[in-house]
Write an enzyme that holds these catalytic residues in place. Structure first.
Site, PDB file in Angstrom:
ATOM      1  N   ASP A  70      18.807  27.836 -61.874  1.00 44.28           N
ATOM      2  CA  ASP A  70      19.086  27.785 -63.317  1.00 44.28           C
ATOM      3  C   ASP A  70      19.648  29.128 -63.802  1.00 44.28           C
ATOM      4  O   ASP A  70      19.089  30.190 -63.490  1.00 44.28           O
ATOM      5  CB  ASP A  70      17.796  27.458 -64.068  1.00 44.28           C
ATOM      6  CG  ASP A  70      18.051  27.143 -65.537  1.00 44.28           C
ATOM      7  OD1 ASP A  70      19.156  26.647 -65.869  1.00 44.28           O
ATOM      8  OD2 ASP A  70      17.137  27.380 -66.353  1.00 44.28           O
ATOM      9  N   HIS A  71      20.757  29.069 -64.546  1.00 44.88           N
ATOM     10  CA  HIS A  71      21.442  30.264 -65.061  1.00 44.88           C
ATOM     11  C   HIS A  71      21.910  31.197 -63.946  1.00 44.88           C
ATOM     12  O   HIS A  71      21.876  32.421 -64.092  1.00 44.88           O
ATOM     13  CB  HIS A  71      20.569  31.001 -66.086  1.00 44.88           C
ATOM     14  CG  HIS A  71      20.495  30.268 -67.392  1.00 44.88           C
ATOM     15  ND1 HIS A  71      19.778  29.112 -67.545  1.00 44.88           N
ATOM     16  CD2 HIS A  71      21.087  30.505 -68.576  1.00 44.88           C
ATOM     17  CE1 HIS A  71      19.913  28.677 -68.772  1.00 44.88           C
ATOM     18  NE2 HIS A  71      20.718  29.495 -69.434  1.00 44.88           N
ATOM     19  N   GLU A 108      27.056  16.228 -62.392  1.00 45.15           N
ATOM     20  CA  GLU A 108      27.812  17.399 -62.817  1.00 45.15           C
ATOM     21  C   GLU A 108      28.315  17.178 -64.243  1.00 45.15           C
ATOM     22  O   GLU A 108      28.424  18.117 -65.029  1.00 45.15           O
ATOM     23  CB  GLU A 108      28.979  17.615 -61.869  1.00 45.15           C
ATOM     24  CG  GLU A 108      29.515  19.019 -61.885  1.00 45.15           C
ATOM     25  CD  GLU A 108      30.421  19.261 -60.709  1.00 45.15           C
ATOM     26  OE1 GLU A 108      30.006  19.962 -59.776  1.00 45.15           O
ATOM     27  OE2 GLU A 108      31.543  18.719 -60.716  1.00 45.15           O
ATOM     28  N   HIS A 113      28.493  24.379 -65.824  1.00 51.21           N
ATOM     29  CA  HIS A 113      28.101  22.985 -66.035  1.00 51.21           C
ATOM     30  C   HIS A 113      26.652  22.947 -66.484  1.00 51.21           C
ATOM     31  O   HIS A 113      25.851  23.793 -66.095  1.00 51.21           O
ATOM     32  CB  HIS A 113      28.176  22.177 -64.735  1.00 51.21           C
ATOM     33  CG  HIS A 113      29.554  21.929 -64.242  1.00 51.21           C
ATOM     34  ND1 HIS A 113      30.366  20.943 -64.754  1.00 51.21           N
ATOM     35  CD2 HIS A 113      30.276  22.537 -63.274  1.00 51.21           C
ATOM     36  CE1 HIS A 113      31.523  20.959 -64.115  1.00 51.21           C
ATOM     37  NE2 HIS A 113      31.500  21.917 -63.204  1.00 51.21           N
ATOM     38  N   HIS A 140      33.287  28.634 -63.766  1.00 54.72           N
ATOM     39  CA  HIS A 140      33.094  27.887 -65.014  1.00 54.72           C
ATOM     40  C   HIS A 140      31.699  27.280 -64.945  1.00 54.72           C
ATOM     41  O   HIS A 140      31.091  27.248 -63.874  1.00 54.72           O
ATOM     42  CB  HIS A 140      34.167  26.806 -65.175  1.00 54.72           C
ATOM     43  CG  HIS A 140      34.122  25.795 -64.066  1.00 54.72           C
ATOM     44  ND1 HIS A 140      34.734  26.011 -62.860  1.00 54.72           N
ATOM     45  CD2 HIS A 140      33.490  24.605 -63.978  1.00 54.72           C
ATOM     46  CE1 HIS A 140      34.504  24.982 -62.067  1.00 54.72           C
ATOM     47  NE2 HIS A 140      33.744  24.109 -62.712  1.00 54.72           N
ATOM     48  N   HIS A 167      29.999  27.863 -61.243  1.00 54.03           N
ATOM     49  CA  HIS A 167      30.516  27.792 -59.874  1.00 54.03           C
ATOM     50  C   HIS A 167      32.030  27.886 -59.872  1.00 54.03           C
ATOM     51  O   HIS A 167      32.689  27.758 -60.898  1.00 54.03           O
ATOM     52  CB  HIS A 167      30.033  26.535 -59.135  1.00 54.03           C
ATOM     53  CG  HIS A 167      30.654  25.245 -59.572  1.00 54.03           C
ATOM     54  ND1 HIS A 167      30.475  24.066 -58.886  1.00 54.03           N
ATOM     55  CD2 HIS A 167      31.455  24.939 -60.617  1.00 54.03           C
ATOM     56  CE1 HIS A 167      31.137  23.100 -59.494  1.00 54.03           C
ATOM     57  NE2 HIS A 167      31.738  23.587 -60.540  1.00 54.03           N
ATOM     58  N   CYS A 208      38.719  23.535 -61.439  1.00 54.58           N
ATOM     59  CA  CYS A 208      37.448  23.952 -60.819  1.00 54.58           C
ATOM     60  C   CYS A 208      37.632  25.157 -59.912  1.00 54.58           C
ATOM     61  O   CYS A 208      36.666  25.746 -59.440  1.00 54.58           O
ATOM     62  CB  CYS A 208      36.837  22.799 -60.034  1.00 54.58           C
ATOM     63  SG  CYS A 208      36.281  21.494 -61.121  1.00 54.58           S
TER      64      CYS A 208
HETATM   65 NI    NI Z   1      32.897  22.512 -61.853  1.00 55.66          NI
END
Ligand code: NI
Length: 137
Positions: A81-82, A126, A43, A41, A16, A35
């Site tokens: 997911d992914h 997160e 998580h 990036h 995100h 962020c």
């Molecule tokens: Ni983040």
């Protein structure tokens, strides 16, 4: 009647970028820092879904956790997911994909799909230390 709470935990990985399109680069950088990285990036998120209600006297289950697992995988994990949360996920379209907004989005995906008991909370970790929780209010 005794009320109990059951929890199913799932993990997923996603990318995100946090930013507000109404702000200039400087303000986005000030507010979101790392962020705000342009290309995003990643998580490894942990999701916890809690359902509450009374155990069925015949089975002793409030809701079979195998069923809850299937509902979460079909309605949530398969969609996020992914994925890149800013671009790929219909239920987050137009939202800044913070843990808060992800929790609300997941709640809305699961609402009405729990066959016994009721949805009590959706938690999104997160990181190990930071999470957001939504209870539908
Ligand atoms: Ni983040």
């Amino acid at each position: 009647m005794p009320k109990v709470y059951i929890t199913r935990r799932e993990v997923f990985s996603a990318a995100h970028r946090l930013f507000n399109p109404d702000w200039n680069d400087e303000k986005n950088e000030d507010v979101f820092g790392k962020c705000n990285n342009y290309y995003g990036h990643g998580h490894n998120y942990t999701l916890e879904v809690v359902v509450t209600g009374e155990p069925n006297p015949e089975t002793g289950y409030l809701l079979d956790l195998k069923i809850l697992k299937k509902i979460i995988r079909e309605n949530v994990i398969s969609k996020i997911d992914h994925k890149h949360l800013n671009f790929d996920v219909e239920f987050l379209k137009g939202k800044n994909p913070t843990a808060e907004n992800i929790a609300i989005g997941i709640w809305n995906e699961l609402k009405g799909k729990i066959p016994s008991g009721k949805l009590y909370s959706v938690k999104i970790y997160e990181t190990e230390n930071n999470y957001a929780e939504y209870k539908g209010e």
